[in-house]
Scaffold this active site. Structure first.
Site, mmCIF file in Angstrom:
data_model
loop_
_atom_site.group_PDB
_atom_site.id
_atom_site.type_symbol
_atom_site.label_atom_id
_atom_site.label_comp_id
_atom_site.label_asym_id
_atom_site.label_seq_id
_atom_site.Cartn_x
_atom_site.Cartn_y
_atom_site.Cartn_z
ATOM 1 N N HIS A 183 0.939 -1.106 -0.225
ATOM 2 C CA HIS A 183 -0.084 0.024 -0.080
ATOM 3 C C HIS A 183 0.686 1.371 -0.062
ATOM 4 C CE1 HIS A 183 -3.733 -2.419 0.996
ATOM 5 N NE2 HIS A 183 -2.741 -3.104 1.881
ATOM 6 N N SER A 313 16.303 17.957 -16.530
ATOM 7 C CA SER A 313 15.224 19.349 -16.625
ATOM 8 C C SER A 313 15.946 20.332 -17.458
ATOM 9 C CB SER A 313 15.250 19.685 -15.120
ATOM 10 O OG SER A 313 14.522 20.913 -14.902
ATOM 11 N N LYS A 319 19.623 17.515 -12.331
ATOM 12 C CA LYS A 319 18.619 16.698 -12.300
ATOM 13 C C LYS A 319 18.370 15.562 -13.079
ATOM 14 C CE LYS A 319 13.557 16.932 -11.264
ATOM 15 N NZ LYS A 319 12.784 15.768 -12.211
ATOM 16 N N GLU A 326 9.955 5.527 -17.702
ATOM 17 C CA GLU A 326 8.716 6.474 -18.189
ATOM 18 C C GLU A 326 8.493 5.883 -19.669
ATOM 19 O OE1 GLU A 326 9.740 10.246 -15.549
ATOM 20 O OE2 GLU A 326 10.221 10.303 -17.719
#
Length: 467
Positions: A183, A313, A319, A326
């Site tokens: 969870h 980024s 970053k 993805e």
């Protein structure tokens, strides 16, 4: 500049065809009738059509139904089509007649013209190249061949490489103890290697599903001709042609047990894409888990490091994003969409023929190709370079109140729950809270809170329940 044309004729009359095109009137009509998407049949489908036409010509020669010289030049031309020498001569949109008759005639016309040029006498697209065949059995046959070639040559090798790398990571990470999570909340300990072993098992099961799907696609509709009755074909044509197809591809194919099912339904393809959809679901879970495990590096889980392959980024220096995860997730979403397309299209097998075959095979081959490409990139540019952040995993594990679950056998559920709450509220380790509360003899604490033992069923603290 005005393109030059020649005049071709078919049963409907004259048609202007580009002067140097190998295709003829029926292909040109389809080009003009279906200016819809600009998307053509995938390469594998054109390859499959070439394979069928080559095998059919050689069989018709052996059965003395075609002049051997004619059959041999047809076979040579069809082989060139299968190799991809003439892909530009297949311009018809995927969104065309639902039987893909236009694409079957496209193949017939291209092969006939090549054969005519090679032989010096007229080779007819219908009377010679399409002899003993119909679009209604050729297209379903080519669909199964194209699908199997993609599964066997592209997807399964890609999944096999991913499986191998995941198994290696499972071994490499076997000693890394960390918090389990259910969870998205802290749960009892696991080893990072166990998580990666689970991913490897998902991929292995997916490969088996794909193999089973490929086997189901081994049944071919060839020999049913127009409606499944086999009109206008020799009784031995299908068997001998399919034997040649098997030899050409290196894959076992067989004639359909029931030609009415094989042409009126596309259930095998629907079922096979179900396997692809399941693989996509597995990859979504694996890629998303890896994305979460690498999240941070300061405000996330950060239990693994992903290889940095590009800046993440345009505004935040330094970053690095989980871009391969993805990409895999987007491919998985696309496959799920194709599952809907194939499900709807598969149900349109009205009476003796499915009439949505082009979009079915386009969607299937897109799914299989996308999965193969995404898996290859994910394996080589992401998974292979994953490193464990063992200090971070240890830090989070030591603060995990779920470790108190192991105390159930010693102090009971209620007292263990009290320990877990205090540890969580005070940001302290379970061990420190147990020792402070004095609820367990110090000599027993190490055995009770043996974290490695908690990850091995039947070892250490023993059994118990969970949720």
């Amino acid at each position: 500049m005005t393109e030059e044309f020649r005049i071709e004729k078919d049963s409907m009359g004259e048609v202007r065809v580009p002067k140097n095109a190998l295709y003829g009137a029926q292909t040109q009509r389809a080009v003009e009738n279906f200016p819809i998407s600009g998307r053509r049949f995938p390469r594998r489908m054109i390859e499959a059509l070439g394979i069928v036409k080559k095998a059919a010509a050689l069989t018709n020669a052996d059965l003395e139904l075609l002049d051997r010289n004619v059959a041999m030049v047809i076979a040579e031309a069809a082989g060139q089509v299968a190799r991809g020498d003439w892909d530009d001569e297949f311009p018809i949109d995927v969104y065309q007649t639902g039987s893909a008759t236009s694409s079957n005639m496209n193949a017939n016309e291209v092969i006939a013209r090549l054969a005519t040029q090679g032989l010096g006498i007229e080779v007819h697209p219908n009377d010679h190249v399409n002899f003993g065949q119909s679009s209604n059995d050729v297209i379903p046959t080519a669909m199964h061949i194209a699908a199997r070639l993609t599964l066997e040559r592209d997807l399964l090798p890609a999944l096999g490489a991913l499986h191998e790398v995941l198994l290696k990571k499972a071994g490499d990470f076997d000693s890394v103890l960390k918090s389990g999570r259910t969870h998205l909340m802290d749960a009892t300990p696991v080893r990072l290697g166990q998580e990666f072993g689970g991913y490897a098992a998902q991929v292995a099961h997916g490969m088996e599903r794909v193999r089973l799907a490929s086997g189901e696609l081994g049944e071919l509709a060839l020999g049913g001709t127009a409606v499944g009755t086999g009109i206008n074909t020799h009784r031995d044509f299908a068997r001998e042609t399919i034997e040649r197809i098997s030899e050409e591809t290196g894959l076992p194919f067989r004639e359909a047990e029931n030609h009415f099912e094989a042409q009126g339904a596309r259930d095998a393809l629907v079922s096979a894409h179900g396997a692809l959809n399941t693989v996509a679901v597995s990859l979504m879970k694996i890629a998303d888990d890896i994305r979460w495990l690498a999240s941070g590096p300061t405000a996330g889980i950060a239990e693994i490091f992903l290889p940095a392959i590009q800046p993440g980024s345009s505004i935040m220096p330094g970053k690095v994003n989980p871009v391969l995860s993805e990409a895999v997730m987007m491919v998985s979403a696309r496959v799920a969409g194709n599952q809907t397309t194939i499900t709807v299209a598969g149900g349109r097998g009205n009476f003796e023929l499915n009439v949505m075959m082009p979009v079915m095979i386009q969607a299937f081959l897109e799914s299989a190709g996308l999965l193969a490409g995404a898996v290859r990139a994910f394996t080589e540019k992401c998974v292979r370079g994953i490193r464990a952040n063992e200090p971070r995993a240890k830090e989070l594990l030591e603060r995990n109140p779920a470790i108190a679950t192991a105390l159930n056998l010693y102090v009971g559920y209620d007292k263990a729950a009290e320990v877990a709450k205090r540890a969580a509220n005070e940001g302290r380790s379970v061990r420190d809270v147990v020792l402070e509360m004095g609820i367990l003899d110090p000599s027993v604490v190490d055995r009770a809170l043996d974290v490695r033992g908690m990850t091995e069923p039947g070892v250490g603290t023993g059994g118990g329940g969970g949720g």
